[in-house]
Enzyme design. Sequence first.
Site, PDB file in Angstrom:
ATOM      1  N   LYS A 175       0.661  -1.115   0.166  1.00 48.12           N
ATOM      2  CA  LYS A 175       0.119  -0.035   0.036  1.00 48.12           C
ATOM      3  C   LYS A 175       0.823   1.293   0.062  1.00 48.12           C
ATOM      4  CE  LYS A 175      -4.006  -2.267   2.350  1.00 48.12           C
ATOM      5  NZ  LYS A 175      -5.074  -2.091   3.313  1.00 48.12           N
TER       6      LYS A 175
ATOM      7  N   TYR B 104     -12.702  -2.005  -3.596  1.00 45.83           N
ATOM      8  CA  TYR B 104     -13.110  -2.117  -2.447  1.00 45.83           C
ATOM      9  C   TYR B 104     -14.676  -1.962  -2.379  1.00 45.83           C
ATOM     10  CZ  TYR B 104      -8.667  -2.159  -0.266  1.00 45.83           C
ATOM     11  OH  TYR B 104      -7.189  -2.552   0.238  1.00 45.83           O
TER      12      TYR B 104
ATOM     13  N   PHE C 271     -15.763   3.714   6.858  1.00 38.70           N
ATOM     14  CA  PHE C 271     -14.386   4.167   6.473  1.00 38.70           C
ATOM     15  C   PHE C 271     -14.143   4.162   5.201  1.00 38.70           C
ATOM     16  CE2 PHE C 271     -14.512  -0.516   7.946  1.00 38.70           C
ATOM     17  CZ  PHE C 271     -13.753  -0.853   6.874  1.00 38.70           C
TER      18      PHE C 271
ATOM     19  N   THR D 253      -5.528  -7.396  10.341  1.00 40.12           N
ATOM     20  CA  THR D 253      -5.785  -5.932   9.820  1.00 40.12           C
ATOM     21  C   THR D 253      -5.372  -4.925  10.521  1.00 40.12           C
ATOM     22  OG1 THR D 253      -7.874  -7.031   8.862  1.00 40.12           O
ATOM     23  CG2 THR D 253      -7.636  -4.718   8.736  1.00 40.12           C
TER      24      THR D 253
ATOM     25  N   ARG E 222       2.769  -6.546   8.828  1.00 36.93           N
ATOM     26  CA  ARG E 222       1.999  -5.412   9.659  1.00 36.93           C
ATOM     27  C   ARG E 222       2.630  -4.746  10.818  1.00 36.93           C
ATOM     28  NH1 ARG E 222      -3.801  -7.445   7.698  1.00 36.93           N
ATOM     29  NH2 ARG E 222      -3.985  -6.239   5.534  1.00 36.93           N
TER      30      ARG E 222
ATOM     31  N   ASN F 189      -2.156  -0.029   6.838  1.00 41.64           N
ATOM     32  CA  ASN F 189      -1.451  -1.342   7.546  1.00 41.64           C
ATOM     33  C   ASN F 189      -0.574  -1.855   6.472  1.00 41.64           C
ATOM     34  OD1 ASN F 189      -3.585  -2.024   5.724  1.00 41.64           O
ATOM     35  ND2 ASN F 189      -4.656  -3.401   7.063  1.00 41.64           N
TER      36      ASN F 189
ATOM     37  N   HIS G 267      -2.281  -5.575   1.577  1.00 43.84           N
ATOM     38  CA  HIS G 267      -3.425  -6.239   1.406  1.00 43.84           C
ATOM     39  C   HIS G 267      -3.299  -7.447   1.003  1.00 43.84           C
ATOM     40  CE1 HIS G 267      -7.671  -7.067  -0.170  1.00 43.84           C
ATOM     41  NE2 HIS G 267      -6.872  -7.307  -1.142  1.00 43.84           N
TER      42      HIS G 267
ATOM     43  N   GLU H 299      -9.388 -10.294  -8.034  1.00 43.42           N
ATOM     44  CA  GLU H 299      -8.584  -9.273  -7.877  1.00 43.42           C
ATOM     45  C   GLU H 299      -7.330  -9.462  -8.542  1.00 43.42           C
ATOM     46  OE1 GLU H 299      -7.613  -9.293  -3.513  1.00 43.42           O
ATOM     47  OE2 GLU H 299      -9.619  -8.775  -2.996  1.00 43.42           O
TER      48      GLU H 299
END
Length: 143
Positions: free
Chosen positions: A11, A51, A59, A93, A104, A114, A117, A128
Amino acid sequence: MSTQRTLSIIKPDAFEKNAVGSILKMITDSGLKVVACKTTRMTVKQAEGFYAVHKERPFFGELTAFMSSGPIVVSVLEGEDAVTKYRELMGPTNSNEAPEGTIRQAFGTNIEKNAVHGSDSADNAKIEVDFFFSANELRGLLG
Ligand code: CMP
């Protein structure tokens, strides 16, 4: 158990921390094989699509803004029981709850930032992978 593939995203927070190389090393040290890998950046619209399952969550806006805020590295990982293996390597998570030895714990900050993914099932992994990689990019790699 069987050979599986899963989709990994490094990320924007981890990219910004210059942690791409260290995370890919943790992945390969775990025995998972990187069979496709590229740097890209999502638009807000693309993040909303990726998402979509979370669109009713409070969120969602924050998540899609964060995920489109900078470059990411997307990879297809292959190995025995790859979905579960990668989820164990990532840790929970919420990075604040992640144990020693997980990605993480090493590179995440909180539940949003975090670091990584990973797909939550083999079926979602297929969806995905196809979201990020063209048939040509996957040519000869996936059965
Ligand atoms: P990820 O595995 O990418 O899947 C959905 C993401 O939503 C998750 O990682 C978290 O980064 C994010 N997320 C989950 N819960 C929250 C929350 N309460 N606040 C912000 N982000 C969240």
